[in-house]
Design a protein around this motif. Structure first.
Motif: not given
Lengths: 427, 427
Positions: A242-243, A346-350, A374-381, A393-400
């Protein structure tokens, strides 16, 4: 060099018999290309039974080590499997007896590769292992020879066909992981110990071998961050689609300022990328070099024919006189790399389940912000029972930083269960 | 072998300077991988001017033949281009002087490859030409070494990035061939003689080289059926897309019962295939072998970095001591293949303009039937002026039968102008 090259084959399973088939069927072609005949002089396997091809002109050895010691064998082909026991004993014996070794054994080489490479060089022998990585795709050759003029910047790919089959089938049929796993197991697509496939271990072995070649480092399977596909849900596959993404078990090796990062884990890749479009049991490896840019190789990752084809590529190189060190440079010159586990952002999917409470989303957003994510995209269902699925979906961030955010989620009191966090890999 | 390998570079254009750049920048890496230093001792070009890198420590030769004769040169790198004149003189001189030759010159090798291979073998030298085919993709190596255990059944691919750019851009922007051609020319994407690109000649050279390696035949560029992309219209691109296909300038080489079929022509490929999805200036080569099945290689087909990467792959092989005949087996053993031009049946896409007359469509259908060509799908569109566009996808048929049908069309009195006929290649 017109003397025949004499092969001893240890292991007469599908791959071993595939090699026998090629040598028998293509004798003239192989001799024309190698400038000398390629012959099998001896074979070894656990039991002497009918395997569909005539083996009667080959000497039979019950003990693979005895095969390695035969004076009428120039090259030992190890297609037995297993990272210890007979395969290891055979490989060591072959090198000690002054034979070249062609191995399809990713586990053995990923774990004992450095010691074996040193043993080979001490004897002036070589080890070749094209068949150990990505089946029929000539990826070791492409990396070690075809890109030998490049500083390698990244190696990545889908290196386990069974996992790719499971993920693709889940998506296509809308089935759960458990359902497709059972199906794949029944079809014989999985190893006897399925955790080798779905736990990412088999693919991790392959990644570790490629990383050693790419970066001139000692093979370090223990340094591979391993996450299997068992936690991937059909919901994640759907939401990722979907994303604009697909989920693949992706291996990535990259040299960073902090050390060598090797990861084998489910990742999101852009739906339009070649990796995303890889069907079923196929493998794909992407090689990136500072001069060449990006090379993509795709092909069958397993099976008798493809794997035997890779074994024969190594045999033909040896027949033609091509000889160089196991991992592309002398074993003693391979550096011991520090393992880096979270060096490359990297960006992450949560995906998380949020309680139906006022301010719940704000608490999650605050937790992310406090962790520097920081948040790139968010969806609440819509809510299902008392909880609503939320995708971020976040912007690029570290795993830490991401792990920091995840631990902050736990204290918000509004996040149900464990959030899913998948890396989005740029391809 | 720890003596340096000494290179003489003839041609200091983008590729030549790309090679100089790699040798200068990656000296340590190259030495570690080759087990010996790689050094440049002499260079040759038309003019001595500033090219952005320090060339002062290399001997300069105005005459490339003098470079070939220098005793301090082990390997001559020919990156001048041109299938006759200085490039040919240099290549012959290098071999005669007992040097190995690394060539990026597809035209020279496609036309004079057999004679050069014989000259090399007479001197005990080797010619390597990875850079002559598909830029940075290690396709010659994959075919000649990686698939050396396979009977090759087919080689196909998109081997000219400029043509692929033009066709992709026409589709994406809805522009005519003439418009995109002018655009590409202005951007410097085309050869000085653009017919080399758009006429399929450059790609045909590459196909002829791959065919020789694949099938153990003497390179036969004259036997390549050449059709350029100049006749591809935006209408065809749109209609093909409508039927589930994309149009690509596709090279196909296949050994048939009637001889070696080599074609470089615009073809339809299924929209979902990797070839169809190849963007812009990229190249893709598909190798099919009886053991391995299908291998797909994708990467940059041109440019300084990728082409220099391919040149260096050959240099590194020579530095490591890899030596075998130019086309993978001794030149004297390469068969002279009969050229077959219409041996392999395929479905075809036909587009024709039909006069607005009663029974017109029936006459076309009858002509096809009389020629033995059966119809898979047909669509008639609205009339434009007095003619209606008709699209036909045939079942598998021979080119001979199709040509028969096309000549019957001419006598129906209802077909306006020349129908478009494009092969649909299964991938």
């Amino acid at each position: 060099m017109t003397d025949p090259l004499r092969l001893g084959i240890a292991g007469l399973g599908t791959v071993g018999m595939g090699v026998v088939g090629i040598v028998q069927r293509q004798a003239d072609l192989l001799a024309a290309r190698a400038g000398r005949p390629i012959v099998i002089t001896a074979v070894s396997a656990r039991s002497q039974r009918d395997r569909g091809l005539d083996l009667s002109s080959y000497a039979w050895e019950d003990d693979p080590v005895a095969l390695a010691n035969r004076p009428d064998v120039d090259v030992v082909i190890e297609v037995m499997g297993g990272h210890d026991g007979p395969a290891k004993a055979l490989s060591e014996a072959a090198l000690a007896a002054g034979k070249d070794l062609v191995s399809a054994n990713k586990a053995l080489l990923a774990i004992h590769g450095q010691a074996l490479a040193e043993a080979a060089e001490a004897q002036g022998r070589v080890i070749r292992f094209e068949a150990a990585v990505a089946g029929g795709i000539p990826v070791v050759k492409s990396l070690m020879e075809g890109l030998a003029g490049n500083g390698i910047t990244r190696v990545l790919g889908v290196m386990n066909g069974s996992c790719n089959y499971i993920l693709t089938r889940m998506e296509d049929a809308g089935l759960s992981y458990a359902e497709v796993f059972a199906e794949a197991d029944a079809l014989g697509y999985l190893e006897a110990d399925p955790e080798l496939d779905v736990g990412g271990i088999d693919a991790g072995h392959k990644l570790a071998l490629l990383a050693a070649v790419a970066f001139g480092t000692q093979v370090d399977f223990a340094g591979v961050v391993l996450e299997g596909i068992g936690s991937v849900t059909i919901e994640d596959i759907r939401q990722a689609a979907d994303m604009g993404y697909r989920i693949k078990l992706l291996g990535v090796a990259q040299m960073t300022g902090r050390g060598l990062e090797q990861r084998m884990q489910p990742c999101l890749v852009p739906a339009g990328s070649p990796l995303a479009q890889l069907p079923g049991g196929t493998n794909m490896v992407v090689l990136e070099g500072d001069a060449v840019g990006q090379i993509v190789l795709r092909g069958p990752g397993a099976g008798a024919g493809p794997t035997a084809s890779a074994v024969m590529a190594d045999v033909m190189d040896l027949a033609r006189g091509t000889r160089y060190p196991t991992f592309g440079q002398p074993a003693a010159s391979l550096r011991r790399a520090r393992a880096a586990t979270a060096a490359i952002p990297a960006p992450y999917y949560l995906r998380l389940q949020l309680l139906d409470k006022p301010g719940a989303l704000a608490k999650v957003a605050t937790a992310l912000g406090d962790a520097g994510v920081s948040i790139d995209r968010m969806r609440q269902y819509d809510h299902v029972d008392a909880a609503a699925p939320v995708l971020i979906v976040t912007h690029r961030t570290t795993r830490t930083a991401l792990d920091d955010a995840l631990s902050r989620f736990a204290t918000t009191g509004v996040v149900v269960g464990s959030p899913v966090a998948l890396r989005i890999e740029a391809v």
